[in-house]
Write a protein that holds these residues in place. Structure first.
Motif, short mmCIF file in Angstrom:
data_model
loop_
_atom_site.label_atom_id
_atom_site.label_comp_id
_atom_site.label_asym_id
_atom_site.label_seq_id
_atom_site.Cartn_x
_atom_site.Cartn_y
_atom_site.Cartn_z
N GLU A 1 0.86 -1.18 0.00
CA GLU A 1 0.00 0.00 0.00
C GLU A 1 0.90 1.23 0.00
OE1 GLU A 1 -4.15 -1.41 2.13
OE2 GLU A 1 -2.74 -0.17 3.24
N TYR A 2 0.37 2.34 -0.48
CA TYR A 2 1.22 3.52 -0.70
C TYR A 2 0.56 4.77 -0.13
CZ TYR A 2 3.24 0.33 -4.14
OH TYR A 2 3.81 -0.75 -4.76
N ILE B 1 -10.52 9.47 -9.55
CA ILE B 1 -9.93 8.36 -8.79
C ILE B 1 -10.45 8.35 -7.35
CG2 ILE B 1 -7.75 7.38 -7.94
CD1 ILE B 1 -6.41 8.68 -10.41
N PHE B 2 -10.61 9.54 -6.75
CA PHE B 2 -11.12 9.68 -5.38
C PHE B 2 -12.40 10.52 -5.42
CE2 PHE B 2 -6.41 9.66 -5.16
CZ PHE B 2 -6.22 8.45 -4.48
N ASP C 1 -6.17 22.41 -2.12
CA ASP C 1 -5.19 21.72 -1.28
C ASP C 1 -3.81 21.70 -1.94
OD1 ASP C 1 -4.52 20.16 1.03
OD2 ASP C 1 -4.46 18.40 -0.26
N LEU C 2 -3.76 21.37 -3.22
CA LEU C 2 -2.48 21.30 -3.91
C LEU C 2 -1.85 22.67 -4.11
CD1 LEU C 2 -3.28 18.56 -6.59
CD2 LEU C 2 -1.92 18.31 -4.51
N PRO D 1 -4.92 11.55 2.14
CA PRO D 1 -4.56 11.32 3.54
C PRO D 1 -4.39 9.86 3.94
CG PRO D 1 -6.89 11.92 3.35
CD PRO D 1 -6.28 12.10 1.99
N ARG D 2 -4.93 8.94 3.14
CA ARG D 2 -4.87 7.53 3.52
C ARG D 2 -4.02 6.73 2.54
NH1 ARG D 2 -10.17 9.01 4.00
NH2 ARG D 2 -10.76 7.98 2.05
N ARG D 3 -3.67 5.53 2.96
CA ARG D 3 -2.94 4.63 2.08
C ARG D 3 -3.84 4.17 0.93
NH1 ARG D 3 -0.07 0.32 6.17
NH2 ARG D 3 0.95 1.80 7.58
#
Length: 717
Positions: free
Chosen positions: A78-79, A110-111, A122-123, A138-140
């Motif tokens: 996982e990344y 994708i999200f 955010d970016l 924020p998550r793997r």
């Protein structure tokens, strides 16, 4: 020659060059000696500044496999995703400003739980701060998600040019979800610590050994230099059968929901080996659903109730104080036992009166069993307890699960004057019917499994082997705890009685019309700690423990259910779960002949898809179906033979088709997905599938010319 080469002029020049080189050599050697001696400490400090401390490299954790090699727990990568906004310089900045909108739209796809506008805010914040480790999500994420993100603009560049980089983790995955969750075990996420189950018990084997990597700065870049390579963990092969486990959990949960039970346990053991094929522990949560939160099967020290009566009667039979012709008067269903009242379950209907010893187990008479034991062992209760120990019931089974507890069966103790210190007159009668003791379900099952195994008691086995790279590192063969738990005569008698409990006693609902079942029901009141048995609403432990088929035992099984309030019946509730599990297991091995199902409406010729006719011919021949073909080929050794199939009156006609046309689209109508995709992609055509079944249409017409960039949409039905 002399005119071309003036020795007097050239030689001095060579000497000058030679002297200069010699001087430089002396200076280099001198400087090296100076650095290695006088300046050694200084340069060692500089080297330490350019070298990072040793980095521990974690190995890949070993897998936990089912008995047939299917993955039950595995470590997959996982990344965590990051962006370095300083990487790439002005070239990356201009590209970023141009592509940021499309990047955020791609991230939103994708999200989907985060909008493209939120991603952009955010970016941009990270871009303004010129962060070198700005989190994108924020998550793997899984490798599949990471691969999709890597395709986006800027992110597809190398880390030094685009700045997109990751931190990899080995995450524990369970392909079968929560199946046998408490037995297989869990991990404490990022801490890489085992929480429970086999994960915890075999942690040192599964974990492997860490490696060491030195990080050194060379040419303004840090390089990893391996000092000690990590040793990956080994795999453990369990005895769990995934299909049996799923059957046990579903059967148990269905009954728990029906009767509003609190806790349920089901264990299936292979008689000959002691292999645990399934172990389910379901507890009711606040949301009304059932989950595995504790391994009740090995840790619950509860009074077993009537399933203990089998051991009591076996002690009496083995000691020869009674035989199967012995009769006992149970009266009207209520009896005084040393000042305390004991009741049979049918006391309000007048009891059973005088019954035989086998009948006391068939109808689970508390009074009958306790009167027999009290009469012959009342003056010497230690003889009865010695008999229970002789049967092997209190044996510590050394279960490889943290939290497992051995049975607690109290032994009478006397003082120097011969008076019992920890014993009362009522202790023996109540112990004989399953109270005054604490026995976990797995110990009860091990005892009944020994009865099924002709007296040989096997240790419950959870792990068969430790393997790595296809080699067996450790083998755990079946272990015999006791070669014989009782006399041969006692064993045969108790086997017959347990069969009658199901065929003509209270355990009828556990039986099956397809095979014989033997076992014993149990219904016990559960004490609520210091409050005893009178602390409010009554709680019950409902049990059924037995084996099947009774005439040639293959599996033993125990089902225990804890519930509050009435109705409560071991045979009528736990017995039903036992019935579902046993029939499901036996049906798995049921083999029927096709001819038995033949009638005037039967379709005996299968519907054969177009495609690889060599494979179809291979299968049809082994099913005994006649085929008509005009070609020679072998599926086992030859290449695919493409063609079409059609049904005749009594056979399947197979025709070979030509698919060798260069640069043309083949006809894949009527083929299955595998053959159609293989044939098209072999010709360089990209394929997309819709639906299931056989191909009913293809977007690229058969026979037309194609180029390598075209996509063929196949619709299946």
């Amino acid at each position: 020659m002399s005119s071309l080469f003036d020795r007097k002029k050239i030689i001095p020049r060579y000497k000058i060059v030679g002297y200069v080189m010699l001087l430089l050599g002396i200076l280099v050697v001198g400087k090296a000696f100076y650095i290695a001696t006088v300046k050694r400490d200084y340069w060692m400090k500089v080297a330490d500044r350019l070298k990072r401390d040793s980095v521990m490299v974690k190995p890949v954790r070993g897998n936990i496999l089912s008995c047939d090699g299917r993955l039950m727990a595995s470590s997959l990568p996982e990344y965590k995703l990051f962006m370095d906004f300083k990487a790439g310089g002005e070239v990356k900045d201009s590209l970023w400003n141009e592509k940021v909108d499309s990047i955020c739209e791609g991230l939103h796809e994708i999200f989907p739980e985060k909008t493209a506008a939120a991603f952009k805010r955010d970016l941009e914040e990270g871009h303004q701060k010129m962060s070198q480790n700005w989190p994108i999500w924020p998550r793997r994420v899984s490798y599949e998600v990471y691969s999709e993100v890597k395709k986006l603009p800027v992110f597809c560049l190398s880390p030094f040019k685009g700045g997109f980089h990751t931190e990899a983790f080995n995450a524990r995955q369970h392909p079968f979800g929560s199946l046998a969750g408490r037995t297989v075990g869990e991990m404490y996420g990022a801490m890489d610590l085992a929480k429970c189950g086999l994960e915890q018990y075999y942690d040192t084997i599964l974990r492997g050994k860490e490696g060491v990597v030195q990080r050194k700065k060379v040419m303004n870049k840090y390089l990893s230099i391996t000092e000690l390579a990590p040793t990956d963990g080994a795999d453990i092969v369990t005895t769990i059968d995934v299909n049996m486990q799923d059957l046990a959990e579903r059967s148990l949960v269905d009954e728990l929901k029906l009767i509003n039970g609190d806790v349920g346990v089901a264990i299936v053991m292979e008689v000959a080996t002691g292999d645990i094929k399934a172990i389910a522990n379901m507890s009711k949560a606040d949301d009304g659903e059932y989950y595995e939160r504790q391994n009740h099967a090995v840790s619950d020290l509860l009074e077993p109730g009537s399933v203990f009566k089998t051991a009591s009667i076996m002690v009496a039979l083995d000691d020869g104080v009674v035989d199967t012709t012995y009769h006992v008067d149970t009266g009207s269903g209520i009896a005084e036992m040393h000042g305390a009242k004991m009741r049979d379950h049918n006391w309000h209907r007048g009891g059973y009166g005088t019954i035989s010893l086998p009948r006391t187990l068939e109808v689970s008479s508390n009074i009958g069993v306790s009167k027999i034991i009290d009469r012959f062992y009342g003056d010497h209760p230690e003889k009865f307890v010695d008999g229970i120990y002789r049967l092997g019931l209190p044996t510590d089974l050394h279960i490889p699960l943290v939290g497992a507890a051995p049975p607690r069966i109290r032994h009478p103790k006397k003082n120097e004057r011969g008076q019992y210190l920890n014993w009362s007159k009522t202790a023996l009668p109540w112990m004989s019917i399953g109270y005054e003791t604490q026995v976990p379900p797995i110990s009860t099952l091990t005892f009944y499994n020994a009865i099924a195994n002709n007296g040989r008691m096997m240790r419950p086995r959870f792990v068969k082997q430790v393997v790595k790279d296809g080699k067996v590192l450790m083998d755990f063969p079946p272990v015999v705890i006791k070669e014989r738990i009782c006399k041969e005569k006692t064993l045969k008698e108790i086997q017959t009685i347990l069969y009658h409990v199901v065929s003509q006693g209270l355990g009828k609902k556990a039986g099956s019309p397809s095979f014989k079942v033997a076992g014993k029901t149990g219904t016990a009141q559960v004490s609520k700690g210091a409050g005893g048995y009178k602390s409010g609403q009554m709680r019950y432990l409902l049990s059924f423990c037995g084996y099947f088929p009774a005439d040639n035992p293959r599996y033993s099984c125990i089902v225990c259910i804890q519930k509050s309030g009435l109705p409560a019946s071991g045979g009528g509730m736990s017995g039903v779960v036992f019935h579902q599990i046993s029939e499901g297991i036996m049906a798995k091995d049921l083999k029927l002949r096709v001819s038995d199902a033949r009638d005037s409406l039967s379709i005996l010729l299968p519907d054969v898809k177009n495609g690889n006719m060599a494979a179809a011919d291979y299968v049809l021949n082994r099913l005994g179906v006649e085929t008509l073909d005009g070609w020679q080929g072998s599926y086992a050794t030859g290449n695919p033979i493409w063609g079409k199939a059609s049904l005749t009156a009594n056979a399947v006609k197979i025709e070979k088709a030509d698919t060798s046309g260069q640069g043309t689209v083949p006809d894949v109508a009527g083929m299955g997905a595998r053959d159609a995709v293989f044939l098209l992609e072999k010709k360089g055509i990209r394929v997309r599938l819709e639906g299931r079944g056989k191909v009913v249409s293809q977007s690229l017409a058969p026979g037309r010319k194609y180029n390598g960039s075209e996509l063929c949409l196949l619709k299946l039905k």
